[in-house]
Scaffold this motif. Structure first.
Motif, PDB file in Angstrom:
ATOM      1  N   UNK A   1       4.483  19.324  -4.950  1.00  0.00           N
ATOM      2  CA  UNK A   1       3.529  20.400  -4.677  1.00  0.00           C
ATOM      3  C   UNK A   1       3.051  20.341  -3.231  1.00  0.00           C
ATOM      4  N   UNK A   2       2.570  21.468  -2.754  1.00  0.00           N
ATOM      5  CA  UNK A   2       2.012  21.515  -1.406  1.00  0.00           C
ATOM      6  C   UNK A   2       0.825  20.556  -1.284  1.00  0.00           C
ATOM      7  N   UNK A   3       0.065  20.410  -2.375  1.00  0.00           N
ATOM      8  CA  UNK A   3      -1.087  19.503  -2.351  1.00  0.00           C
ATOM      9  C   UNK A   3      -0.647  18.059  -2.170  1.00  0.00           C
ATOM     10  N   UNK A   4       0.423  17.652  -2.877  1.00  0.00           N
ATOM     11  CA  UNK A   4       0.939  16.289  -2.719  1.00  0.00           C
ATOM     12  C   UNK A   4       1.411  16.053  -1.290  1.00  0.00           C
ATOM     13  N   UNK A   5       2.143  17.008  -0.760  1.00  0.00           N
ATOM     14  CA  UNK A   5       2.648  16.892   0.607  1.00  0.00           C
ATOM     15  C   UNK A   5       1.507  16.798   1.608  1.00  0.00           C
ATOM     16  N   UNK A   6       0.557  17.689   1.498  1.00  0.00           N
ATOM     17  CA  UNK A   6      -0.542  17.723   2.456  1.00  0.00           C
ATOM     18  C   UNK A   6      -1.392  16.465   2.381  1.00  0.00           C
ATOM     19  N   UNK A   7      -1.492  15.886   1.188  1.00  0.00           N
ATOM     20  CA  UNK A   7      -2.221  14.626   1.047  1.00  0.00           C
ATOM     21  C   UNK A   7      -1.541  13.514   1.833  1.00  0.00           C
ATOM     22  N   UNK A   8      -0.210  13.452   1.738  1.00  0.00           N
ATOM     23  CA  UNK A   8       0.542  12.444   2.484  1.00  0.00           C
ATOM     24  C   UNK A   8       0.408  12.662   3.987  1.00  0.00           C
ATOM     25  N   UNK A   9       0.444  13.899   4.414  1.00  0.00           N
ATOM     26  CA  UNK A   9       0.331  14.204   5.835  1.00  0.00           C
ATOM     27  C   UNK A   9      -1.066  13.868   6.355  1.00  0.00           C
TER      28      UNK A   9
ATOM     29  N   UNK B   1      -2.101   9.681   9.804  1.00  0.00           N
ATOM     30  CA  UNK B   1      -2.697   9.104  11.011  1.00  0.00           C
ATOM     31  C   UNK B   1      -3.447   7.802  10.755  1.00  0.00           C
ATOM     32  N   UNK B   2      -4.059   7.679   9.577  1.00  0.00           N
ATOM     33  CA  UNK B   2      -4.812   6.470   9.264  1.00  0.00           C
ATOM     34  C   UNK B   2      -3.874   5.293   8.993  1.00  0.00           C
ATOM     35  N   UNK B   3      -2.759   5.572   8.332  1.00  0.00           N
ATOM     36  CA  UNK B   3      -1.762   4.521   8.100  1.00  0.00           C
ATOM     37  C   UNK B   3      -1.153   4.083   9.422  1.00  0.00           C
ATOM     38  N   UNK B   4      -0.828   5.046  10.271  1.00  0.00           N
ATOM     39  CA  UNK B   4      -0.261   4.718  11.581  1.00  0.00           C
ATOM     40  C   UNK B   4      -1.218   3.832  12.367  1.00  0.00           C
ATOM     41  N   UNK B   5      -2.475   4.202  12.386  1.00  0.00           N
ATOM     42  CA  UNK B   5      -3.469   3.421  13.133  1.00  0.00           C
ATOM     43  C   UNK B   5      -3.560   1.996  12.597  1.00  0.00           C
ATOM     44  N   UNK B   6      -3.503   1.844  11.271  1.00  0.00           N
ATOM     45  CA  UNK B   6      -3.604   0.509  10.673  1.00  0.00           C
ATOM     46  C   UNK B   6      -2.387  -0.347  11.019  1.00  0.00           C
ATOM     47  N   UNK B   7      -1.192   0.254  10.994  1.00  0.00           N
ATOM     48  CA  UNK B   7       0.007  -0.505  11.353  1.00  0.00           C
ATOM     49  C   UNK B   7      -0.023  -0.862  12.836  1.00  0.00           C
ATOM     50  N   UNK B   8      -0.450   0.073  13.676  1.00  0.00           N
ATOM     51  CA  UNK B   8      -0.480  -0.175  15.119  1.00  0.00           C
ATOM     52  C   UNK B   8      -1.461  -1.281  15.508  1.00  0.00           C
ATOM     53  N   UNK B   9      -2.463  -1.539  14.661  1.00  0.00           N
ATOM     54  CA  UNK B   9      -3.390  -2.629  14.939  1.00  0.00           C
ATOM     55  C   UNK B   9      -2.655  -3.954  15.123  1.00  0.00           C
ATOM     56  N   UNK B  10      -1.544  -4.115  14.399  1.00  0.00           N
ATOM     57  CA  UNK B  10      -0.792  -5.380  14.476  1.00  0.00           C
ATOM     58  C   UNK B  10      -0.257  -5.640  15.877  1.00  0.00           C
ATOM     59  N   UNK B  11      -0.050  -4.578  16.651  1.00  0.00           N
ATOM     60  CA  UNK B  11       0.505  -4.771  17.990  1.00  0.00           C
ATOM     61  C   UNK B  11      -0.537  -5.290  18.985  1.00  0.00           C
TER      62      UNK B  11
ATOM     63  N   UNK C   1       0.823  -1.212   0.000  1.00  0.00           N
ATOM     64  CA  UNK C   1       0.000   0.000   0.000  1.00  0.00           C
ATOM     65  C   UNK C   1       0.858   1.264   0.000  1.00  0.00           C
ATOM     66  N   UNK C   2       1.960   1.217   0.767  1.00  0.00           N
ATOM     67  CA  UNK C   2       2.822   2.393   0.875  1.00  0.00           C
ATOM     68  C   UNK C   2       3.835   2.406  -0.265  1.00  0.00           C
ATOM     69  N   UNK C   3       3.916   3.524  -0.949  1.00  0.00           N
ATOM     70  CA  UNK C   3       4.919   3.720  -1.998  1.00  0.00           C
ATOM     71  C   UNK C   3       6.109   4.415  -1.339  1.00  0.00           C
ATOM     72  N   UNK C   4       7.168   3.630  -1.073  1.00  0.00           N
ATOM     73  CA  UNK C   4       8.285   4.158  -0.286  1.00  0.00           C
ATOM     74  C   UNK C   4       8.985   5.308  -0.994  1.00  0.00           C
ATOM     75  N   UNK C   5       9.071   5.218  -2.314  1.00  0.00           N
ATOM     76  CA  UNK C   5       9.721   6.286  -3.068  1.00  0.00           C
ATOM     77  C   UNK C   5       8.921   7.588  -2.943  1.00  0.00           C
ATOM     78  N   UNK C   6       7.599   7.483  -2.953  1.00  0.00           N
ATOM     79  CA  UNK C   6       6.779   8.682  -2.823  1.00  0.00           C
ATOM     80  C   UNK C   6       6.833   9.250  -1.403  1.00  0.00           C
ATOM     81  N   UNK C   7       6.875   8.380  -0.405  1.00  0.00           N
ATOM     82  CA  UNK C   7       7.029   8.876   0.961  1.00  0.00           C
ATOM     83  C   UNK C   7       8.328   9.654   1.094  1.00  0.00           C
ATOM     84  N   UNK C   8       9.388   9.126   0.472  1.00  0.00           N
ATOM     85  CA  UNK C   8      10.689   9.772   0.524  1.00  0.00           C
ATOM     86  C   UNK C   8      10.642  11.139  -0.140  1.00  0.00           C
ATOM     87  N   UNK C   9      10.055  11.214  -1.316  1.00  0.00           N
ATOM     88  CA  UNK C   9      10.060  12.488  -2.053  1.00  0.00           C
ATOM     89  C   UNK C   9       8.985  13.443  -1.558  1.00  0.00           C
TER      90      UNK C   9
END
Length: 511
Positions: free
Chosen positions: A395-403, A407-417, A347-355
């Protein structure tokens, strides 16, 4: 007056004065393969913070003697490793003498009293230059200590010098066009990892007992893996970033590197804590000792192996070493549990998270200064130039979309714990590449570093094996937020059951 000249030697002074000593160690000519199986048993120098402390308090060793020994080692090995930007010789010797006098008079600051360490050269140290590894900042003076530096000084540490790094912490290669590349003590032609390259190389080569690194997208975990030492990236906000030059405001962390897990825990006890001067400092921090549970083992703990992730796209020697680590944990009483964590399975595009986060924020931090500086490409270096160019296109829009989605990605990963105590992964999919390797070879590791930077989760990297060529292989334990004590306990159990952390590289200082 030049602060570094006043307080010690800069890198060029060290190189000029030590060239004749470059071949002084017979071990430097020994093959990596031959030494890969040799265990450490150095009678001259302590192998850990704990051992050094015992010897200080028994009177069989002083902080000044140990500091003098490490300074001698730096002088001998610096022409090969290029691990330092500046050496703080006079200050280190003066402070070591003060710590010895304190012990003599009954003042004991704790486990780090009199312990010599190194500081990454993006951390402010009062009265020194903090170059951030760049020609552009080569004369930048620090007028106060970073919070983490102040804490380590108050705990009794001796600062030997400021270490080499990727300019502006941009990259994991350990290459630097201004101060020269840092070299891996296991194979001088290979990368020690970055951006905390000099710190990792110095610790692995036995030139100090540890030091803080920084980790935005892997800059603690990468060198730990490639030079065969231990490192921890704490939960975002656990350790203050005040006085550290930023790479990415929402991803930066600082944590210790050392040759064993117990020493990591001792450093963590000194470094953590809320800092009102750091806007990202976590107020609701657990008040725990990171050393208290190190001997509690892993019996009954559940370790997750993530489907389509833990063993995806990794080199065979790395896979074999991590599978063997699985077996070790199982033999120690842990339960190995296959789990699914969808964000990690594609689900996560690591290259896009990086950029779209890291490079966007880096451009916000440094871009205007870069673009207004004449001859910027030369002064800032090729990696920074490339990062700024890419970050400026986000773009600011791309950045803000990732931000927004974070929280939703974090919550989904934390479910595993809910079902496991930690994930087990490789630290990186490969062993250390050659310094001259292509950027794509260094970028491969983002799959195991960027996701946990993005989710702000803590992770410990420790050695778990060696390749057929004798190069270290690292594994990573990832836990829930503020579960550093549990991760260190698990890492300590593995370390106690194995001997990978005791092996010496060919370039290794012996007093």
């Amino acid at each position: 007056m030049d602060a570094n000249k006043n307080k010690g030697l800069n890198r060029r002074d060290v190189l000029a004065g030590a060239t004749a000593a470059a071949g002084i160690l017979a071990v430097a000519g020994t093959s990596t393969r031959a030494l890969a199986g040799a265990s450490a048993g150095n009678e001259g120098l302590p192998n850990s913070v704990v051992e050094a402390g015992k010897r200080f308090r028994s009177g069989s060793l002083t902080s000044k003697q140990l500091t003098e020994a490490y300074l001698s080692g730096i002088e001998k090995l610096e022409p090969q490793l290029n691990a330092f930007i500046s050496v703080l010789k006079e200050e280190a010797l003066r402070t070591a003498a003060e710590r010895d006098e304190e012990l003599k008079n009954g003042k004991d600051r704790g486990p780090l009293h009199g312990i010599p360490i190194v500081i990454k050269d993006l951390m402010d140290v009062e009265g020194t230059k903090t170059t951030v590894g760049s020609e552009a900042f080569k004369d930048r003076q620090s007028t106060s200590d970073a919070t983490v530096v102040r804490k380590l000084k108050e705990a009794g540490c001796i600062l030997l010098g400021k270490t080499n790094m990727n300019a502006f912490a941009a990259g994991v290669s350990g290459t630097n066009t201004t101060f020269g590349d840092a070299h891996n003590p296991w194979d001088l032609d290979r990368s020690p990892g970055g951006s905390s390259s000099g710190t990792g190389a110095a610790i692995a080569a036995n030139l100090c007992l540890g030091g803080p690194g920084t980790d935005t997208g892997g800059s603690i975990r990468v060198p730990a893996s490639w030079v065969g030492i231990a490192g921890i990236r704490p939960t975002f906000g656990l350790v203050s970033l005040k006085g550290l030059y930023p790479r990415s405001h929402s991803l930066d962390t600082t944590g210790p590197l050392a040759r064993n897990v117990r020493d990591l825990a001792i450093f963590m006890d000194a470094m953590v804590g809320f800092d009102p001067e750091d806007k990202n400092s976590a107020l609701a921090q657990p008040r725990v000792s990171y050393t208290a549970a190190l001997k509690d083992g892993v019996k009954g703990l559940r370790i997750g192996i993530v489907d389509n992730y833990t063993y995806a796209d990794i080199d065979e020697p790395v896979a074999a070493a991590v599978k063997e680590a699985e077996k070790t944990f199982k033999d120690l009483g842990a339960e190995i549990v296959p789990i699914k964590v969808k964000p990690l399975e594609g689900q996560l595009d690591y290259a896009k998270l990086f950029s779209e986060i890291l490079l966007y924020e880096f451009n916000q931090i440094l871009g205007d200064q870069f673009r207004s500086t004449p001859d910027a490409e030369r002064l800032f270096g090729p990696i920074v130039t490339d990062n700024i160019a890419k970050g400026s296109k986000v773009t600011a829009e791309q950045y803000e979309s990732r931000i927004r989605e974070r929280p939703f990605v974090i919550a989904e990963v934390k479910e595993a714990f809910r079902s496991v105590d930690a994930f087990l992964t490789p630290s990186l999919p490969t062993t250390a590449p050659l310094l001259k390797a292509a950027a794509k070879d260094f970028g491969r590791g983002r799959q195991f570093t960027i996701p946990f930077s993005y989710t702000a989760l803590p992770s410990v990297a420790i050695p778990c094996g060696f390749s057929p060529e004798g190069l270290p292989i690292g594994m990573q334990l990832v836990g829930n937020h503020f579960q550093e004590a549990l991760l260190l306990r698990m890492a300590a159990a593995f370390e106690d059951a194995t001997a990978f952390h005791k092996r010496r590289p060919p370039i290794f200082f012996e007093a």
